[in-house]
Scaffold this motif. Structure first.
Motif, PDB file in Angstrom:
ATOM      1  N   VAL A 132      -0.824   2.344 -16.206  1.00  0.00           N
ATOM      2  CA  VAL A 132      -0.440   2.248 -14.791  1.00  0.00           C
ATOM      3  C   VAL A 132       0.781   3.117 -14.498  1.00  0.00           C
ATOM      4  O   VAL A 132       0.933   3.616 -13.380  1.00  0.00           O
ATOM      5  N   ASN A 136       0.648   5.755 -11.562  1.00  0.00           N
ATOM      6  CA  ASN A 136       1.736   5.693 -10.587  1.00  0.00           C
ATOM      7  C   ASN A 136       2.495   7.009 -10.525  1.00  0.00           C
ATOM      8  O   ASN A 136       2.792   7.535  -9.444  1.00  0.00           O
ATOM      9  N   ARG A 165       7.771   1.734  -3.056  1.00  0.00           N
ATOM     10  CA  ARG A 165       6.834   0.615  -3.050  1.00  0.00           C
ATOM     11  C   ARG A 165       7.482  -0.576  -3.754  1.00  0.00           C
ATOM     12  O   ARG A 165       8.681  -0.599  -3.973  1.00  0.00           O
ATOM     13  N   ILE A 166       6.680  -1.576  -4.163  1.00  0.00           N
ATOM     14  CA  ILE A 166       7.265  -2.786  -4.744  1.00  0.00           C
ATOM     15  C   ILE A 166       7.821  -2.547  -6.143  1.00  0.00           C
ATOM     16  O   ILE A 166       8.692  -3.286  -6.589  1.00  0.00           O
ATOM     17  N   LEU A 195       0.683  -5.531 -13.639  1.00  0.00           N
ATOM     18  CA  LEU A 195       0.057  -5.901 -12.367  1.00  0.00           C
ATOM     19  C   LEU A 195       0.884  -5.385 -11.189  1.00  0.00           C
ATOM     20  O   LEU A 195       0.335  -4.807 -10.242  1.00  0.00           O
ATOM     21  N   PHE A 196       2.197  -5.564 -11.261  1.00  0.00           N
ATOM     22  CA  PHE A 196       3.071  -5.096 -10.183  1.00  0.00           C
ATOM     23  C   PHE A 196       3.004  -3.572 -10.043  1.00  0.00           C
ATOM     24  O   PHE A 196       2.918  -3.050  -8.925  1.00  0.00           O
ATOM     25  N   ALA A 198       0.575  -1.626 -10.983  1.00  0.00           N
ATOM     26  CA  ALA A 198      -0.755  -1.253 -10.508  1.00  0.00           C
ATOM     27  C   ALA A 198      -0.853  -1.412  -8.994  1.00  0.00           C
ATOM     28  O   ALA A 198      -1.398  -0.538  -8.301  1.00  0.00           O
ATOM     29  N   VAL A 199      -0.325  -2.511  -8.472  1.00  0.00           N
ATOM     30  CA  VAL A 199      -0.320  -2.710  -7.018  1.00  0.00           C
ATOM     31  C   VAL A 199       0.496  -1.619  -6.346  1.00  0.00           C
ATOM     32  O   VAL A 199       0.110  -1.065  -5.311  1.00  0.00           O
ATOM     33  N   SER A 200       1.642  -1.289  -6.936  1.00  0.00           N
ATOM     34  CA  SER A 200       2.497  -0.234  -6.388  1.00  0.00           C
ATOM     35  C   SER A 200       1.775   1.107  -6.385  1.00  0.00           C
ATOM     36  O   SER A 200       1.885   1.886  -5.429  1.00  0.00           O
ATOM     37  N   VAL A 202      -1.489   1.635  -6.217  1.00  0.00           N
ATOM     38  CA  VAL A 202      -2.498   1.607  -5.150  1.00  0.00           C
ATOM     39  C   VAL A 202      -1.837   1.832  -3.795  1.00  0.00           C
ATOM     40  O   VAL A 202      -2.336   2.591  -2.949  1.00  0.00           O
ATOM     41  N   GLN A 203      -0.696   1.187  -3.577  1.00  0.00           N
ATOM     42  CA  GLN A 203       0.032   1.370  -2.318  1.00  0.00           C
ATOM     43  C   GLN A 203       0.424   2.824  -2.130  1.00  0.00           C
ATOM     44  O   GLN A 203       0.270   3.390  -1.039  1.00  0.00           O
TER      45      GLN A 203
END
Length: 213
Positions: A132, A136, A165-166, A195-196, A198-200, A202-203
């Motif tokens: 990730v 990223n 992002r986060i 997980l965090f 990966a979400v970042s 995608v954002q």
């Protein structure tokens, strides 16, 4: 997520330290290389399960990483005040982001070696974190490059156009420090962190694509 707030809190202390370090023999690039060397040393000592030493080296390396840009901006302001021509060092910005990627990746590997050797942690959470990080970083650097070419840059004082992002630098520093403080929980922390990130990622992909359309 926390980078902007932390930069405002640390701006004055970093300026004070940069002023004390503003000597002919000290340059922003040398501070970057120092941060790189200390970061790699932190990863190596983590691999040997010297967790306390690794933590100290990690934190000092991140302080050096914060000081290089502060010192560069200080000298640019001084040059402008004296009427001398001054432009931002693109080479310095390139060296800085490259060193960051090397140090972050090395620390993941170092913690993985230490945690698997001492606590029997599985490898896969750390491999997922590296994956990730790769996604990223690709989204971040691709956006910055294309934004520069198309005139859609984001100027927040850093060398590259950064899509916040986060999961940003502050969170990364904190999580890597947490690995070194709680190495016996390193793989569980890695799962949550992956997980965090990966979400970042995608954002960043979604926001970057929409910004460049």
């Amino acid at each position: 997520m926390l980078d902007r707030s932390l930069r405002s809190v640390l701006a004055r202390p970093l300026e004070a330290i940069a002023a004390a370090l503003d000597r002919p023999g000290i340059t922003p690039d040398r501070l970057t290389v120092l941060g790189l060397a200390l970061g790699i040393a932190s990863a190596v000592t983590a691999g040997f399960q010297l967790w306390g030493v690794a933590l100290v080296l990690w934190l000092v390396s991140r302080i050096a990483d914060g000081l290089d840009g502060t010192l560069a901006r200080r000298r640019q302001r001084q040059a402008e005040a004296e009427g001398r021509e001054s432009t931002p060092s693109h080479a310095g910005g390139f060296l800085d982001i490259t060193a960051d990627f090397v140090v972050y990746g090395a620390t993941v590997v170092g913690v993985a070696f230490g945690a698997t050797s001492q606590f029997g942690a599985p490898w896969w959470p750390f491999l997922v974190v590296l994956l990730v990080y790769y996604v990223n970083g690709t989204a971040f650097l691709a956006f910055s490059s294309i934004a520069e070419r198309t005139g859609r840059t984001i100027d927040d004082g850093r060398s590259l156009s950064f899509l916040g992002r986060i999961a940003e630098g502050t969170e990364t520093i904190a999580v890597h420090a947490l690995w070194l403080i709680l190495p016996f929980w390193a793989w569980q922390i890695a799962v949550v962190w992956a997980l965090f990130v990966a979400v970042s990622a995608v954002q960043r992909i979604v926001v970057g694509y929409r910004s460049l359309r």
